[in-house]
Structures are given as C-alpha cells and as structure tokens.
Design a protein around this motif. Sequence first.
Motif, PDB file in Angstrom:
ATOM      1  N   GLU A 170      -2.157  11.876  -3.063  1.00 16.78           N
ATOM      2  CA  GLU A 170      -3.391  12.364  -3.706  1.00 16.78           C
ATOM      3  C   GLU A 170      -4.111  10.907  -3.529  1.00 16.78           C
ATOM      4  N   ARG A 171      -5.608  11.165  -3.995  1.00 15.63           N
ATOM      5  CA  ARG A 171      -6.702  10.001  -3.774  1.00 15.63           C
ATOM      6  C   ARG A 171      -6.203   8.875  -4.472  1.00 15.63           C
ATOM      7  N   SER A 172      -5.322   9.034  -5.614  1.00 15.80           N
ATOM      8  CA  SER A 172      -4.934   7.878  -6.371  1.00 15.80           C
ATOM      9  C   SER A 172      -3.809   7.038  -5.723  1.00 15.80           C
ATOM     10  N   GLY A 173      -3.276   7.893  -4.524  1.00 13.16           N
ATOM     11  CA  GLY A 173      -2.204   6.982  -4.018  1.00 13.16           C
ATOM     12  C   GLY A 173      -0.849   7.618  -4.454  1.00 13.16           C
ATOM     13  N   LYS A 174      -0.801   8.333  -5.616  1.00 18.29           N
ATOM     14  CA  LYS A 174       0.330   8.997  -6.144  1.00 18.29           C
ATOM     15  C   LYS A 174       0.873  10.106  -5.110  1.00 18.29           C
ATOM     16  N   PHE A 180       4.922   2.921  -7.837  1.00 16.71           N
ATOM     17  CA  PHE A 180       5.339   4.485  -7.584  1.00 16.71           C
ATOM     18  C   PHE A 180       6.784   4.694  -7.115  1.00 16.71           C
ATOM     19  N   PHE A 181       7.205   5.629  -7.920  1.00 20.63           N
ATOM     20  CA  PHE A 181       8.617   5.904  -7.613  1.00 20.63           C
ATOM     21  C   PHE A 181       8.798   6.656  -6.231  1.00 20.63           C
ATOM     22  N   THR A 182       7.984   7.370  -5.922  1.00 16.64           N
ATOM     23  CA  THR A 182       8.356   8.181  -4.574  1.00 16.64           C
ATOM     24  C   THR A 182       8.164   7.395  -3.283  1.00 16.64           C
ATOM     25  N   SER A 183       7.205   6.085  -3.322  1.00 14.38           N
ATOM     26  CA  SER A 183       6.923   5.273  -2.422  1.00 14.38           C
ATOM     27  C   SER A 183       8.324   4.401  -2.211  1.00 14.38           C
ATOM     28  N   MET A 184       8.843   3.933  -3.314  1.00 14.10           N
ATOM     29  CA  MET A 184      10.110   3.138  -3.041  1.00 14.10           C
ATOM     30  C   MET A 184      11.168   3.923  -2.585  1.00 14.10           C
ATOM     31  N   CYS A 185      11.278   5.348  -3.006  1.00 20.75           N
ATOM     32  CA  CYS A 185      12.365   6.026  -2.430  1.00 20.75           C
ATOM     33  C   CYS A 185      11.957   6.417  -0.913  1.00 20.75           C
ATOM     34  N   ASP A 186      10.878   6.594  -0.501  1.00 19.28           N
ATOM     35  CA  ASP A 186      10.640   6.667   0.895  1.00 19.28           C
ATOM     36  C   ASP A 186      11.243   5.571   1.806  1.00 19.28           C
ATOM     37  N   VAL A 187      10.894   4.178   1.020  1.00 17.47           N
ATOM     38  CA  VAL A 187      11.368   3.070   1.748  1.00 17.47           C
ATOM     39  C   VAL A 187      13.018   3.008   1.890  1.00 17.47           C
ATOM     40  N   ALA A 188      13.624   3.391   0.706  1.00 15.04           N
ATOM     41  CA  ALA A 188      15.125   3.344   0.595  1.00 15.04           C
ATOM     42  C   ALA A 188      15.629   4.359   1.380  1.00 15.04           C
ATOM     43  N   VAL A 202      15.753  14.954   4.714  1.00  8.48           N
ATOM     44  CA  VAL A 202      14.247  15.023   4.421  1.00  8.48           C
ATOM     45  C   VAL A 202      13.704  14.097   3.929  1.00  8.48           C
ATOM     46  N   ILE A 203      12.567  13.623   4.768  1.00  5.30           N
ATOM     47  CA  ILE A 203      11.761  12.290   4.156  1.00  5.30           C
ATOM     48  C   ILE A 203      10.899  12.499   3.040  1.00  5.30           C
ATOM     49  N   ARG A 204      10.324  13.567   2.984  1.00  4.50           N
ATOM     50  CA  ARG A 204       9.526  13.857   1.879  1.00  4.50           C
ATOM     51  C   ARG A 204       9.501  15.459   1.766  1.00  4.50           C
ATOM     52  N   SER A 205       9.170  15.933   0.571  1.00  5.41           N
ATOM     53  CA  SER A 205       8.887  17.223   0.624  1.00  5.41           C
ATOM     54  C   SER A 205       7.754  17.713  -0.608  1.00  5.41           C
ATOM     55  N   GLN A 206       7.164  18.757  -0.687  1.00  9.78           N
ATOM     56  CA  GLN A 206       6.464  19.197  -1.578  1.00  9.78           C
ATOM     57  C   GLN A 206       6.664  20.726  -1.820  1.00  9.78           C
ATOM     58  N   ALA A 207       6.610  20.962  -3.147  1.00 10.63           N
ATOM     59  CA  ALA A 207       6.678  22.410  -3.169  1.00 10.63           C
ATOM     60  C   ALA A 207       5.163  22.957  -4.134  1.00 10.63           C
ATOM     61  N   ILE A 208       4.839  23.856  -3.499  1.00  9.32           N
ATOM     62  CA  ILE A 208       3.404  24.361  -3.877  1.00  9.32           C
ATOM     63  C   ILE A 208       3.553  25.732  -4.327  1.00  9.32           C
ATOM     64  N   GLN A 209       2.667  25.731  -5.624  1.00  8.04           N
ATOM     65  CA  GLN A 209       2.919  27.037  -6.197  1.00  8.04           C
ATOM     66  C   GLN A 209       1.272  27.576  -6.285  1.00  8.04           C
ATOM     67  N   GLU A 210       1.061  28.621  -5.580  1.00  8.40           N
ATOM     68  CA  GLU A 210      -0.665  29.164  -5.814  1.00  8.40           C
ATOM     69  C   GLU A 210      -0.612  30.405  -6.634  1.00  8.40           C
ATOM     70  N   SER A 260       0.953  -1.319  -0.037  1.00  5.50           N
ATOM     71  CA  SER A 260       0.015  -0.015  -0.038  1.00  5.50           C
ATOM     72  C   SER A 260       1.007   1.257   0.049  1.00  5.50           C
ATOM     73  N   SER A 261       0.261   2.134  -0.843  1.00  9.39           N
ATOM     74  CA  SER A 261       1.275   3.407  -0.939  1.00  9.39           C
ATOM     75  C   SER A 261       0.658   4.656   0.189  1.00  9.39           C
ATOM     76  N   PHE A 262      -0.484   4.214   0.691  1.00 11.31           N
ATOM     77  CA  PHE A 262      -1.112   5.117   1.688  1.00 11.31           C
ATOM     78  C   PHE A 262      -0.703   5.116   2.887  1.00 11.31           C
ATOM     79  N   HIS A 263      -0.050   3.803   3.608  1.00  8.81           N
ATOM     80  CA  HIS A 263       0.457   3.640   5.052  1.00  8.81           C
ATOM     81  C   HIS A 263       2.107   4.011   5.073  1.00  8.81           C
ATOM     82  N   ILE A 264       2.636   4.432   4.062  1.00  7.46           N
ATOM     83  CA  ILE A 264       4.052   4.678   4.256  1.00  7.46           C
ATOM     84  C   ILE A 264       4.267   5.979   5.179  1.00  7.46           C
TER      85      ILE A 264
END
Length: 456
Positions: free
Chosen positions: A442-446, A223-231, A385-393, A196-200
């Motif tokens: 996202e809802r898709s798990g991505k 999903f690439f980011t899920s594998m990267c999280d584990v690695a 950094v475990i995970r990052s997200q860049a948001i531009q509004e 599951s990608s949702f419980h990482i």
Amino acid sequence: MGKLQRLYDRMPIFVQNLMVSLSGYSKSRNRYGKAYRERRRFLTEFDSKSIEEKLAYRDKALVDFVRYAVENSAFYKELYKDVDLDGFTGVKDLIKLPTVDKELLRANIGAVYTLPRRRAVESHTGGTTGKSLTVRGLRDDMMYRMATLDHFKSRVGFENRRMRRATFNGKHIVPPHQSKKIFWRYNRACRQMIFSSFHITEENLGAYVEGLNSFKPQAIDGFFTSMCDVASYMERKGIKPSFTPVAIFPTSETVTDSGRALLERVFGCRVYDQYASSEGAPFITECAEGRLHMELSTGVFEHIEEGSDEVLVTSFLTRGTPLIRYRIGDRVEFDNSCTPCACGRHDLYVKGIQGRRLDFLYTAEGAKINAGNVANLFKNLPNVVIRSQAIQERLGFITVLLEVDKALYKDEYDDVIRDEFLHKFGASTEIQIRHVESIERERSGKFRFIVNKVEL
Ligand SMILES: [Zn+2]
C-alpha cells in the motif's frame, strides 16, 4: 511530495543519514521529555500494584478524563448534556454514556478537539476504509504513550534509545533513482536503523540481510510482513544472522502464528505482540510469559454488546481528541480468568486480538474467516511462497496472488493451496490462483495480506 523530501532525494547518502537523524532529534523533543521520565517511573510502580489498586486507579482516571472532555471539548459537552455526570463514578457507569464512531468524530472534528493546532502534536490515522482523520494530541500524552511503549519493551529486556534497533516502516528514505543497494538510513537520535519496506524484493533481500548483519540490532520492530519477508529469505537460502536480538516487536499488521514461528526460528529470539492503534487506543501488550495484558493505566476496553468481540475503547491518553466509548473497528477476545500472571503482574487479560474489521474474508454464505486462519492455509507447503495476498471482490469468489520462489515451487502446490481454501471456504467459493512477479504494498508501505472489497 514536500520541498524537504525533494531536497533529501538529491543528497548523497551520508547527508541523508544526517537529515534522518536531525528529524529524529526534532521528534524526540515531543517524545522523551520530563513527562516521559515521570511516566516511566510511574509505570514501574504501577506494575507492582494489586489488581484492586489498579482498577481503583482506572476508575479515578476515567472520571477525571470524562470531566476533562466535557470541560474542554464542545462536542462532548453537547453529547453528554442529558447525562448525570455527578453520579458517574467509574467503569461500571460507562454504559450511561453514548458511543461514538469514526464518522461522527470526523463530521464534528473541529468541536471534538480540546486545544488549538499550534499547541498540539498532530497525527494522521490510516485510511484503510478511505476515511482519514487528523488527531490532535497533548505533548504530555504523546510522552506517556512513548513511555508505555518503551516500558513494555524494557520489561522483556530491551531499553529503547540505549540499545540498537532496526525498524521496518513506511518512510520514504530511499530516493526513487538510487542505484546502490543501500535500503536503510540511520537515525542517531534513537540508535535506530530504518529499513525501507518499499524495496523488499527477491533481488534486494540479500542486501537487506547484509545490512542487518552489519548493524547487529538488539531489537527489530515495525511492519510484521517486512520482517517475515527477510526471515523467509534467510531460511530459504540457509543464511544465519550474525546477531541475536533481545526481542522482536511487530506493529501495525496482524501477527500470524506461522509468521511468528518463522521469526523466532530464524532470529532465535521471542516475538512480543502489542496493540495500540494510531488513533490512540489503550494498549494491550504481550509479557514474557506470552500472555496479553491490558495496560490498565491507559484506558478501558468494553465489548460493543454481549456476544460480540468488537470493542469500544476509552483512551485516557487522548486528551487532545478524546476517545470515549469509541467504536474503533477492532475485535478483541477478552480472557475472563482473573488470576495473577506468572510474569509477576496482576491485570486484566486478552485472549486474542483479531484486528481490523477488514482483516477477514467471507465464505459464500457470509461467514467471516479471519486473517490468521487464512494464513494457516499455507502452512502445509514447504517454504516456497515469498508472499501471498487474498483478494475478495464479491461473495463466492477469491483471488489468491502468489509470489513464489521459482526454483523451488512446483505446479502441484497450486492444487494444495486451492484444496486448503476449498476446505475452509466450502465448495461454493471459487478460488482463482494467479502467479505474479511481485505483490504491491500500500502507499503507507504496509502490506495487506487480505484485501476485502465486499460491502455487506
Ligand atoms: Zn504476564
């Protein structure tokens, strides 16, 4: 949520494994039949052909495909009514055909389909732009696509369904109230353990590593980011895998240089990228030499205009919902050198796949910085950094969300990151850094590394 999902959620885990396998066997019927086996043989032969033979095959396939579309799709019949199709002889004549985009297809979708729903294999394309589309496909085309994918993997030593595969995807396999830390289910039909990608989360990652170590997959995909999280977790904690996969095959998300290096370091095997969207684009696959090959048996890529990287795709394996000169929204940089590749095949090549139109941020002046370049801004930090997200509004303002390893992260790293962003985006862009407990998928798990909400 469907009835079946509710039933599934109430079952013990061993019954859930059975249900996942049953669903796997049922899907296999549309994927691995006679057409699949024939196509695998065809592809093995096709690999050994000369570039001239391959291009001749592609011209012929294109002529047949355009004719098929006109004869079976009311939409294409109308669209091409003023085109001289008798004079249409191959790729060089594509320019005579009008282009189509997602909105045009969506508005006319009933007329685009070449077959009724009951005979079609249906798939739904992602709704990242808010537009979703149901695509109908021929069963044979579905098998051809699976064959192309499996052939790509077999070239680098992984034989799908015969070897064990761990997949990170967006399936809801773990019920919401489960307390056991078992975030995977087994699809026996494909010897595939689905994670599951949702419980990482940081708290659960130890369990994921144990799950992988006991399954010992021969390939990891999804999903690439899920594998990267584990690695990344394994590297931070100094945990070594108890297995060495043959290969890693990410899908669906942009493969960054830093993520690729991380995966190769931790798992001790190569990462092979591929491109084939859920809408049914032609394939681009990476070979053992690290070169990106166009799979010439699957279709044609063109640039939308000279000087632009945005592509139009014509995809032979979309006979149910034909895509001809379709503006898919991805950017692909062609490699114009036409030499044989050291892997033994001679094809047309690609330098890079820039990904979705929305996979970039803007500078204050409106220039685009793609996801790969944004990912590089973090590479001077230690692995904290475990995970990052860049948001531009809006232009001139970027919010960076950070999920960090609190034991290792130092306050001054914020300044390092801000400084990197300012160098890339210029002083007229304001950078706000926010630390959060976890960044939502996202809802898709991505996982979306870039969220760009600017409308230009
Ligand atoms: Zn090659």
